[in-house]
Design a protein around this motif. Structure first.
Motif, PDB file in Angstrom:
ATOM      1  N   LEU A 297       0.830  -1.205   0.000  1.00 47.82           N
ATOM      2  CA  LEU A 297       0.000   0.000   0.000  1.00 47.82           C
ATOM      3  C   LEU A 297       0.865   1.255   0.000  1.00 47.82           C
ATOM      4  O   LEU A 297       0.574   2.228  -0.718  1.00 47.82           O
ATOM      5  CB  LEU A 297      -0.934  -0.009   1.213  1.00 47.82           C
ATOM      6  N   ASP A 298       1.922   1.249   0.793  1.00 48.15           N
ATOM      7  CA  ASP A 298       2.822   2.412   0.821  1.00 48.15           C
ATOM      8  C   ASP A 298       3.465   2.639  -0.548  1.00 48.15           C
ATOM      9  O   ASP A 298       3.599   3.786  -0.994  1.00 48.15           O
ATOM     10  CB  ASP A 298       3.912   2.200   1.878  1.00 48.15           C
ATOM     11  N   ARG A 299       3.854   1.556  -1.225  1.00 47.62           N
ATOM     12  CA  ARG A 299       4.477   1.707  -2.539  1.00 47.62           C
ATOM     13  C   ARG A 299       3.457   2.156  -3.582  1.00 47.62           C
ATOM     14  O   ARG A 299       3.796   2.887  -4.515  1.00 47.62           O
ATOM     15  CB  ARG A 299       5.122   0.379  -2.980  1.00 47.62           C
ATOM     16  N   LEU A 300       2.205   1.722  -3.439  1.00 50.15           N
ATOM     17  CA  LEU A 300       1.162   2.159  -4.364  1.00 50.15           C
ATOM     18  C   LEU A 300       0.895   3.657  -4.240  1.00 50.15           C
ATOM     19  O   LEU A 300       0.660   4.341  -5.235  1.00 50.15           O
ATOM     20  CB  LEU A 300      -0.127   1.373  -4.126  1.00 50.15           C
ATOM     21  N   LYS A 301       0.942   4.163  -3.021  1.00 54.61           N
ATOM     22  CA  LYS A 301       0.784   5.607  -2.835  1.00 54.61           C
ATOM     23  C   LYS A 301       1.904   6.352  -3.550  1.00 54.61           C
ATOM     24  O   LYS A 301       1.663   7.357  -4.230  1.00 54.61           O
ATOM     25  CB  LYS A 301       0.786   5.946  -1.342  1.00 54.61           C
ATOM     26  N   GLU A 302       3.127   5.870  -3.406  1.00 58.46           N
ATOM     27  CA  GLU A 302       4.257   6.485  -4.100  1.00 58.46           C
ATOM     28  C   GLU A 302       4.044   6.448  -5.613  1.00 58.46           C
ATOM     29  O   GLU A 302       4.326   7.415  -6.324  1.00 58.46           O
ATOM     30  CB  GLU A 302       5.556   5.751  -3.747  1.00 58.46           C
ATOM     31  N   LEU A 303       3.547   5.320  -6.103  1.00 60.40           N
ATOM     32  CA  LEU A 303       3.349   5.163  -7.540  1.00 60.40           C
ATOM     33  C   LEU A 303       2.274   6.118  -8.055  1.00 60.40           C
ATOM     34  O   LEU A 303       2.426   6.716  -9.130  1.00 60.40           O
ATOM     35  CB  LEU A 303       2.973   3.721  -7.852  1.00 60.40           C
ATOM     36  N   TYR A 304       1.196   6.273  -7.312  1.00 58.53           N
ATOM     37  CA  TYR A 304       0.147   7.209  -7.710  1.00 58.53           C
ATOM     38  C   TYR A 304       0.715   8.622  -7.851  1.00 58.53           C
ATOM     39  O   TYR A 304       0.418   9.341  -8.808  1.00 58.53           O
ATOM     40  CB  TYR A 304      -0.989   7.195  -6.688  1.00 58.53           C
ATOM     41  N   VAL A 305       1.524   9.021  -6.878  1.00 60.99           N
ATOM     42  CA  VAL A 305       2.110  10.366  -6.918  1.00 60.99           C
ATOM     43  C   VAL A 305       3.089  10.485  -8.083  1.00 60.99           C
ATOM     44  O   VAL A 305       3.074  11.476  -8.822  1.00 60.99           O
ATOM     45  CB  VAL A 305       2.808  10.684  -5.579  1.00 60.99           C
ATOM     46  N   ALA A 306       3.948   9.489  -8.262  1.00 61.13           N
ATOM     47  CA  ALA A 306       4.955   9.547  -9.323  1.00 61.13           C
ATOM     48  C   ALA A 306       4.298   9.622 -10.702  1.00 61.13           C
ATOM     49  O   ALA A 306       4.723  10.395 -11.570  1.00 61.13           O
ATOM     50  CB  ALA A 306       5.876   8.331  -9.231  1.00 61.13           C
ATOM     51  N   VAL A 307       3.249   8.832 -10.924  1.00 58.55           N
ATOM     52  CA  VAL A 307       2.566   8.833 -12.219  1.00 58.55           C
ATOM     53  C   VAL A 307       1.833  10.153 -12.435  1.00 58.55           C
ATOM     54  O   VAL A 307       1.841  10.713 -13.544  1.00 58.55           O
ATOM     55  CB  VAL A 307       1.593   7.642 -12.320  1.00 58.55           C
ATOM     56  N   ALA A 308       1.216  10.663 -11.383  1.00 62.39           N
ATOM     57  CA  ALA A 308       0.510  11.942 -11.507  1.00 62.39           C
ATOM     58  C   ALA A 308       1.474  13.053 -11.892  1.00 62.39           C
ATOM     59  O   ALA A 308       1.177  13.875 -12.775  1.00 62.39           O
ATOM     60  CB  ALA A 308      -0.195  12.277 -10.191  1.00 62.39           C
TER      61      ALA A 308
ATOM     62  N   ARG B 175      -3.298  19.657  -6.660  1.00 64.12           N
ATOM     63  CA  ARG B 175      -3.739  19.009  -7.893  1.00 64.12           C
ATOM     64  C   ARG B 175      -3.514  17.507  -7.828  1.00 64.12           C
ATOM     65  O   ARG B 175      -4.359  16.711  -8.268  1.00 64.12           O
ATOM     66  CB  ARG B 175      -3.016  19.599  -9.106  1.00 64.12           C
ATOM     67  N   ILE B 176      -2.390  17.089  -7.267  1.00 69.15           N
ATOM     68  CA  ILE B 176      -2.130  15.655  -7.120  1.00 69.15           C
ATOM     69  C   ILE B 176      -3.197  15.024  -6.239  1.00 69.15           C
ATOM     70  O   ILE B 176      -3.706  13.933  -6.521  1.00 69.15           O
ATOM     71  CB  ILE B 176      -0.727  15.415  -6.536  1.00 69.15           C
ATOM     72  N   SER B 177      -3.562  15.716  -5.174  1.00 69.71           N
ATOM     73  CA  SER B 177      -4.602  15.213  -4.278  1.00 69.71           C
ATOM     74  C   SER B 177      -5.924  15.083  -5.008  1.00 69.71           C
ATOM     75  O   SER B 177      -6.671  14.105  -4.835  1.00 69.71           O
ATOM     76  CB  SER B 177      -4.756  16.148  -3.074  1.00 69.71           C
ATOM     77  N   LEU B 178      -6.228  16.045  -5.872  1.00 68.99           N
ATOM     78  CA  LEU B 178      -7.495  16.043  -6.605  1.00 68.99           C
ATOM     79  C   LEU B 178      -7.596  14.853  -7.546  1.00 68.99           C
ATOM     80  O   LEU B 178      -8.655  14.210  -7.636  1.00 68.99           O
ATOM     81  CB  LEU B 178      -7.631  17.347  -7.396  1.00 68.99           C
ATOM     82  N   ILE B 179      -6.509  14.543  -8.270  1.00 71.10           N
ATOM     83  CA  ILE B 179      -6.600  13.494  -9.290  1.00 71.10           C
ATOM     84  C   ILE B 179      -6.261  12.100  -8.758  1.00 71.10           C
ATOM     85  O   ILE B 179      -6.548  11.100  -9.434  1.00 71.10           O
ATOM     86  CB  ILE B 179      -5.692  13.815 -10.495  1.00 71.10           C
TER      87      ILE B 179
ATOM     88  N   ARG C 143       4.448  12.766 -13.386  1.00 62.82           N
ATOM     89  CA  ARG C 143       5.095  12.550 -14.683  1.00 62.82           C
ATOM     90  C   ARG C 143       4.133  12.670 -15.861  1.00 62.82           C
ATOM     91  O   ARG C 143       4.484  13.210 -16.913  1.00 62.82           O
ATOM     92  CB  ARG C 143       5.736  11.157 -14.719  1.00 62.82           C
ATOM     93  N   ASP C 144       2.909  12.161 -15.693  1.00 60.07           N
ATOM     94  CA  ASP C 144       2.016  12.010 -16.843  1.00 60.07           C
ATOM     95  C   ASP C 144       0.815  12.953 -16.873  1.00 60.07           C
ATOM     96  O   ASP C 144       0.125  13.018 -17.895  1.00 60.07           O
ATOM     97  CB  ASP C 144       1.486  10.572 -16.899  1.00 60.07           C
ATOM     98  N   TYR C 145       0.571  13.686 -15.797  1.00 60.87           N
ATOM     99  CA  TYR C 145      -0.640  14.507 -15.756  1.00 60.87           C
ATOM    100  C   TYR C 145      -0.354  15.969 -15.406  1.00 60.87           C
ATOM    101  O   TYR C 145      -1.219  16.666 -14.904  1.00 60.87           O
ATOM    102  CB  TYR C 145      -1.653  13.897 -14.783  1.00 60.87           C
ATOM    103  N   GLU C 146       0.836  16.396 -15.702  1.00 55.78           N
ATOM    104  CA  GLU C 146       1.178  17.804 -15.480  1.00 55.78           C
ATOM    105  C   GLU C 146       0.540  18.657 -16.574  1.00 55.78           C
ATOM    106  O   GLU C 146       0.560  18.297 -17.756  1.00 55.78           O
ATOM    107  CB  GLU C 146       2.698  17.982 -15.502  1.00 55.78           C
ATOM    108  N   LEU C 147      -0.042  19.798 -16.194  1.00 60.22           N
ATOM    109  CA  LEU C 147      -0.628  20.721 -17.156  1.00 60.22           C
ATOM    110  C   LEU C 147       0.463  21.593 -17.759  1.00 60.22           C
ATOM    111  O   LEU C 147       1.391  22.016 -17.057  1.00 60.22           O
ATOM    112  CB  LEU C 147      -1.685  21.598 -16.468  1.00 60.22           C
ATOM    113  N   ASP C 148       0.361  21.877 -19.054  1.00 64.58           N
ATOM    114  CA  ASP C 148       1.366  22.686 -19.729  1.00 64.58           C
ATOM    115  C   ASP C 148       1.489  24.058 -19.068  1.00 64.58           C
ATOM    116  O   ASP C 148       0.496  24.770 -18.890  1.00 64.58           O
ATOM    117  CB  ASP C 148       0.993  22.875 -21.201  1.00 64.58           C
ATOM    118  N   GLY C 149       2.731  24.402 -18.725  1.00 64.10           N
ATOM    119  CA  GLY C 149       2.993  25.726 -18.179  1.00 64.10           C
ATOM    120  C   GLY C 149       2.583  25.914 -16.740  1.00 64.10           C
ATOM    121  O   GLY C 149       2.672  27.032 -16.211  1.00 64.10           O
TER     122      GLY C 149
END
Length: 278
Positions: free
Chosen positions: A33-44, A59-63, A46-52
């Protein structure tokens, strides 16, 4: 609101064998579970940053649905962690591939040529084989590891080395086995995920499978033999071509691409009682 039930069912089907490995290797749920939390944050990040825009904890908490206090701690830990490395990219598979595919190291019948450890310049040897892959690692180091893994044997009568397997099978090395487990399943999952996220547009990656049921044991065995033969031939050819292209591309500034093509076979007998699904 989108119905996530079909997605969750698909993910649970994917995770079931992973959970079986985790339980079999004594990895408790709280640790995962602890590693899954890290993975959620890392993916958010890396892959869901808004341009600029800076990726904020809010925002990480929201998604992700994680609490901001946990996100802050996780981001600090991730910032200090080293970048992940691609497993299975060491010299051993490339040495075995060259030995099994290059005309310089094959007999007239196409079998791997038994090699002496040393030979005169211009003649094939294990030393010259390793040197074609890398001059930064000592041939004896490579040989010792291949002998330890049981992938190469020394003929005590003629004193020559020969491969014992048609492929690099890391089953005797737990770290290598788990490295390929993560790398192969991980890249397959990346391809599948990209195709799902691209829908309804065509997915960017090739992904096909053949699936039949209502087969007798003899038919299943015949299909498995055929699949092993066809897939092995395809992978051997791809290995040879990839090694040749990598050798040609080495040192070029634009040589940053990565390629993985895998194959698998799965068999099951539906006459056996199935264990309860989650």
């Amino acid at each position: 609101m989108t119905d996530n039930a079909p997605l969750q069912a698909a993910v649970l089907r994917i995770l079931r064998p992973i959970v079986r490995v985790l339980i079999g290797r004594r990895v408790p749920f709280p640790e995962l579970l602890d590693r899954l939390k890290e993975l959620y944050v890392a993916v958010a990040v890396r892959d869901y940053e808004l341009d600029g825009k800076r990726m904020t904890d809010s925002r990480i908490s929201l998604i992700t649905g994680l609490q901001r206090k946990d996100i802050k701690t996780i981001r600090a830990r991730l910032d200090g962690a080293s970048a992940e490395r691609d497993a299975g990219a060491g010299p051993l598979p490339r040495v075995m591939t060259l030995w099994q595919t290059s005309a310089r190291y094959l007999t007239p019948d196409g079998d791997p040529l038994p090699l002496p450890r040393h030979a005169e310049p211009g003649r094939p040897s294990f030393e010259s084989l390793v040197a074609e892959i890398s001059r930064d690692i000592h041939p004896r180091t490579v040989l010792d590891e291949l002998l330890r893994l049981g992938l190469v044997e020394l003929d005590p009568i003629i004193g020559l080395l020969r491969p014992t397997s048609e492929a690099f099978l890391p089953g005797r090395d737990d770290a290598a086995l788990l490295g390929y487990f993560g790398a192969n399943l991980g890249d397959h999952a990346e391809a599948s995920a990209a195709n799902v996220l691209a829908a309804p547009a065509p997915g960017p990656f090739f992904e096909r499978a053949v699936h039949y049921n209502q087969l007798t044991p003899d038919s299943v065995a015949a299909l498995e033999t055929l699949a092993r033969d066809l897939q092995t031939k395809a992978l051997v050819r791809l290995n040879a071509e990839a090694l040749a292209l990598q050798t040609r591309d080495r040192g070029k500034a634009e040589a940053t691409g990565r390629f993985r093509c895998g194959a698998f076979i799965f068999l099951s007998d539906r006459s056996q009682p199935e264990k309860a699904e989650p």
